[in-house]
Write a protein that holds these residues in place. Structure first.
Motif, PDB file in Angstrom:
ATOM      1  N   TYR A  35      98.100 -17.033 -38.293  1.00 18.63           N
ATOM      2  CA  TYR A  35      97.543 -17.233 -37.824  1.00 18.63           C
ATOM      3  C   TYR A  35      97.105 -17.669 -37.238  1.00 18.63           C
ATOM      4  O   TYR A  35      96.859 -17.284 -35.693  1.00 18.63           O
ATOM      5  CB  TYR A  35      96.845 -15.596 -38.831  1.00 18.63           C
ATOM      6  N   LEU A  36      96.351 -18.990 -37.676  1.00 16.36           N
ATOM      7  CA  LEU A  36      95.518 -19.841 -36.984  1.00 16.36           C
ATOM      8  C   LEU A  36      96.215 -20.770 -35.224  1.00 16.36           C
ATOM      9  O   LEU A  36      95.683 -20.970 -34.865  1.00 16.36           O
ATOM     10  CB  LEU A  36      95.080 -20.595 -37.728  1.00 16.36           C
ATOM     11  N   ALA A  37      97.641 -20.989 -35.830  1.00 16.55           N
ATOM     12  CA  ALA A  37      98.120 -21.370 -34.805  1.00 16.55           C
ATOM     13  C   ALA A  37      98.765 -20.510 -33.555  1.00 16.55           C
ATOM     14  O   ALA A  37      98.799 -21.039 -32.897  1.00 16.55           O
ATOM     15  CB  ALA A  37      99.866 -21.362 -35.390  1.00 16.55           C
ATOM     16  N   LEU A  38      99.084 -19.297 -34.303  1.00 14.55           N
ATOM     17  CA  LEU A  38      98.934 -17.678 -32.597  1.00 14.55           C
ATOM     18  C   LEU A  38      97.747 -18.601 -32.443  1.00 14.55           C
ATOM     19  O   LEU A  38      97.974 -17.955 -30.815  1.00 14.55           O
ATOM     20  CB  LEU A  38      99.602 -16.804 -33.356  1.00 14.55           C
ATOM     21  N   ASN A  71      99.019  -9.159 -36.111  1.00 13.82           N
ATOM     22  CA  ASN A  71     100.115  -8.876 -37.441  1.00 13.82           C
ATOM     23  C   ASN A  71     100.651  -8.248 -35.733  1.00 13.82           C
ATOM     24  O   ASN A  71     102.089  -7.283 -36.313  1.00 13.82           O
ATOM     25  CB  ASN A  71      99.497  -7.695 -38.218  1.00 13.82           C
ATOM     26  N   ASP A  72     100.901  -8.010 -34.336  1.00 15.25           N
ATOM     27  CA  ASP A  72     101.305  -7.278 -33.635  1.00 15.25           C
ATOM     28  C   ASP A  72     102.934  -8.367 -33.432  1.00 15.25           C
ATOM     29  O   ASP A  72     103.455  -7.683 -32.881  1.00 15.25           O
ATOM     30  CB  ASP A  72     100.771  -7.265 -32.134  1.00 15.25           C
ATOM     31  N   TRP A  73     102.246  -9.377 -33.353  1.00 13.69           N
ATOM     32  CA  TRP A  73     103.148 -10.782 -33.596  1.00 13.69           C
ATOM     33  C   TRP A  73     103.315 -11.038 -35.100  1.00 13.69           C
ATOM     34  O   TRP A  73     104.997 -11.714 -34.801  1.00 13.69           O
ATOM     35  CB  TRP A  73     102.505 -12.221 -33.248  1.00 13.69           C
ATOM     36  N   ILE A  74     102.782 -10.759 -36.071  1.00 12.67           N
ATOM     37  CA  ILE A  74     103.063 -11.483 -37.460  1.00 12.67           C
ATOM     38  C   ILE A  74     102.546 -10.299 -38.860  1.00 12.67           C
ATOM     39  O   ILE A  74     101.731 -10.298 -38.580  1.00 12.67           O
ATOM     40  CB  ILE A  74     102.534 -12.760 -38.112  1.00 12.67           C
ATOM     41  N   THR A  75     104.339 -10.007 -39.223  1.00 14.50           N
ATOM     42  CA  THR A  75     103.879  -8.297 -39.908  1.00 14.50           C
ATOM     43  C   THR A  75     102.894  -9.338 -41.642  1.00 14.50           C
ATOM     44  O   THR A  75     103.545 -10.715 -41.235  1.00 14.50           O
ATOM     45  CB  THR A  75     105.007  -8.210 -40.198  1.00 14.50           C
ATOM     46  N   PRO A  76     102.488  -8.388 -41.716  1.00 17.22           N
ATOM     47  CA  PRO A  76     102.053  -8.220 -43.232  1.00 17.22           C
ATOM     48  C   PRO A  76     103.164  -9.136 -44.352  1.00 17.22           C
ATOM     49  O   PRO A  76     102.634 -10.267 -44.204  1.00 17.22           O
ATOM     50  CB  PRO A  76     101.583  -6.832 -43.538  1.00 17.22           C
ATOM     51  N   ALA A  77     104.487  -8.239 -44.231  1.00 17.55           N
ATOM     52  CA  ALA A  77     105.046  -9.173 -44.426  1.00 17.55           C
ATOM     53  C   ALA A  77     106.174 -10.291 -44.600  1.00 17.55           C
ATOM     54  O   ALA A  77     105.749 -11.189 -46.049  1.00 17.55           O
ATOM     55  CB  ALA A  77     106.880  -8.360 -45.052  1.00 17.55           C
ATOM     56  N   SER A  78     105.647 -10.623 -43.280  1.00 14.10           N
ATOM     57  CA  SER A  78     105.760 -12.000 -43.227  1.00 14.10           C
ATOM     58  C   SER A  78     104.662 -13.208 -43.809  1.00 14.10           C
ATOM     59  O   SER A  78     105.104 -13.573 -44.505  1.00 14.10           O
ATOM     60  CB  SER A  78     106.117 -12.184 -41.525  1.00 14.10           C
ATOM     61  N   PHE A  79     104.038 -12.883 -43.725  1.00 17.48           N
ATOM     62  CA  PHE A  79     102.648 -13.339 -43.358  1.00 17.48           C
ATOM     63  C   PHE A  79     101.875 -13.837 -45.396  1.00 17.48           C
ATOM     64  O   PHE A  79     101.966 -14.166 -45.818  1.00 17.48           O
ATOM     65  CB  PHE A  79     101.598 -12.955 -43.117  1.00 17.48           C
ATOM     66  N   GLN A  80     103.127 -12.771 -46.237  1.00 17.41           N
ATOM     67  CA  GLN A  80     102.901 -13.388 -46.877  1.00 17.41           C
ATOM     68  C   GLN A  80     103.506 -13.785 -47.997  1.00 17.41           C
ATOM     69  O   GLN A  80     104.516 -14.056 -49.142  1.00 17.41           O
ATOM     70  CB  GLN A  80     103.064 -11.090 -48.693  1.00 17.41           C
ATOM     71  N   LYS A  81     105.267 -13.926 -46.987  1.00 17.22           N
ATOM     72  CA  LYS A  81     105.940 -15.200 -47.341  1.00 17.22           C
ATOM     73  C   LYS A  81     105.295 -17.222 -47.649  1.00 17.22           C
ATOM     74  O   LYS A  81     105.852 -17.705 -47.137  1.00 17.22           O
ATOM     75  CB  LYS A  81     107.065 -14.990 -46.500  1.00 17.22           C
ATOM     76  N   SER A  82     103.960 -16.912 -46.324  1.00 18.91           N
ATOM     77  CA  SER A  82     103.336 -18.314 -46.113  1.00 18.91           C
ATOM     78  C   SER A  82     102.864 -19.307 -46.978  1.00 18.91           C
ATOM     79  O   SER A  82     102.998 -18.754 -47.888  1.00 18.91           O
ATOM     80  CB  SER A  82     102.387 -17.999 -44.816  1.00 18.91           C
ATOM     81  N   ILE A  83     103.304 -20.117 -46.523  1.00 17.88           N
ATOM     82  CA  ILE A  83     102.464 -21.015 -47.767  1.00 17.88           C
ATOM     83  C   ILE A  83     100.550 -20.609 -48.063  1.00 17.88           C
ATOM     84  O   ILE A  83     100.688 -20.653 -49.318  1.00 17.88           O
ATOM     85  CB  ILE A  83     102.210 -22.630 -47.396  1.00 17.88           C
ATOM     86  N   ILE A  84      99.669 -20.311 -47.139  1.00 19.54           N
ATOM     87  CA  ILE A  84      98.998 -20.442 -47.013  1.00 19.54           C
ATOM     88  C   ILE A  84      98.397 -19.391 -48.247  1.00 19.54           C
ATOM     89  O   ILE A  84      97.573 -18.953 -48.874  1.00 19.54           O
ATOM     90  CB  ILE A  84      98.154 -20.398 -45.684  1.00 19.54           C
TER      91      ILE A  84
END
Length: 360
Positions: free
Chosen positions: A70-73, A87-100
């Motif tokens: 989110y910060l990078a975006l 979340n228009d660019w990064i879906t919640p499902a995608s975010f839940q796979k992130s390191i952070i």
């Protein structure tokens, strides 16, 4: 929600008001938490304010900032000065796979996945505001975006002003730290001799009242003739047209070698003429010199100690006596020093060592 603009701008000068600002953003967006971030121009990220309801992972966010999609975006140039539904660019499902999310947010038992925010750019860095909801809350929508837009514009201005001040103070601290790390005393004065800054080595000289002192905020000396020379040198260095650098000798009452001052014009945007004064404190030997000579020229420990003694003005006979070695042994070490430093004479070697930058 009706929020007074004046209450937001109170946060410019009132720390308590600034601490409350994220809660104002939370209420305006019907969110769960808010985080205000300042990223310095060199990439250092600091959390500067957070909502009272913030989750515990906010404490460790700065360590994971580089892994926040989110910060990078938000930091992309085309996204500056806009309220983004991230979340228009990064879906919640995608975010839940992130390191952070997996190494920070979930580790703290939190479920933050939805984010809305903005970024305001500056020559000093960037201010980022993040507004959050958990995965069991509804996602942010256009209506939330519109409500937040009326408030966040003013909050961004406050964040930018405070962020730039933070970066300015950090730059000042870095500059002062760099001056303190030098192995020379540094004093910056106005045309009338008033001291604007002195590094740690200069301040230690002033405290001893030995030759150079500060009286009523002005740099002066303990000897009248030296005071006239110093004032003249400062005047020449602070001329509005064609300022010139000069050198001044300042006697010391303690019998130690005199201070040899270089007084040079300081070309800085401070609004008035200034001079920078540099000098060495002979009573503070450079204990790191032998170690640096050893690293620079691949000298042995014994050779490095001899080299440092030569640079400090000791004669070969004095060095041999102090070290308890025969002159033949010392001559062998000096021959090796000259070979490794590619100096044919002792005078060449001393001139070479004088080019080695001193350290505090």
């Amino acid at each position: 929600m009706n929020i007074r603009t004046e209450s937001i701008y109170e946060a410019l000068f009132d720390d308590d008001a600034f601490a409350r600002l994220p809660d104002t953003l939370v209420r305006s967006a019907n969110a769960r938490s808010a985080l205000m971030i300042w990223q310095h121009s060199d990439g250092l990220t600091q959390c500067v304010a957070r909502s009272a309801s913030s989750p515990t992972w906010f404490d460790d966010y700065a360590e994971f900032a580089e892994h926040d999609p989110y910060l990078a975006l938000a930091l992309r140039p085309r996204n500056a000065n806009r309220v983004l539904l991230l979340n228009d660019w990064i879906t919640p499902a995608s975010f839940q796979k992130s390191i952070i999310y997996n190494d920070l947010i979930r580790r703290h038992g939190d479920d933050t996945v939805y984010c809305m925010g903005s970024c305001i750019a500056s020559a000093w860095g960037a201010g980022i505001i993040g507004i959050h909801r958990g995965k069991n809350n509804p996602p942010f929508e256009t209506t939330d975006q519109k409500r937040l837009h009326a408030v966040i514009f003013h909050a961004e201005r406050v964040l930018r002003a405070r962020g730039e001040l933070r970066s300015s103070r950090r730059a000042e601290a870095l500059a002062h730290g760099a001056l303190d790390a030098l192995g020379v005393a540094v004093v910056v004065v106005c045309a009338d001799g008033r001291v604007l800054h002195g590094n740690e080595m200069a301040e230690s000289v002033f405290r001893r009242s030995d030759g150079l002192i500060v009286q009523n905020g002005r740099l002066t000396t303990t000897e009248y003739e030296a005071e006239k020379k110093l004032s003249s040198a400062i005047a020449q260095a602070t001329l509005k047209r064609n300022p010139t650098a000069t050198a001044v000798t300042i006697p010391r009452a303690c019998g130690e070698p005199a201070f040899l001052l270089k007084v040079t014009p300081l070309m800085a945007r401070i609004g008035k003429s200034a001079a920078m004064i540099l000098f060495r404190d002979a009573s503070k030997p450079d204990h790191s010199l032998s170690a640096r000579l050893r690293m620079l020229f691949d000298l042995s420990n014994a050779e490095a100690c001899v080299a440092a003694d030569l640079a400090n003005g000791l004669s070969p006979s004095e060095i041999a006596y102090n070290r308890g070695v025969r002159m033949n042994t010392l001559r062998t070490q000096m021959k090796s020093i000259h070979a490794k430093t590619e100096c044919r004479r002792q005078s060449e070697f001393v001139a070479l060592v004088r080019r080695v930058v001193p350290l505090a």
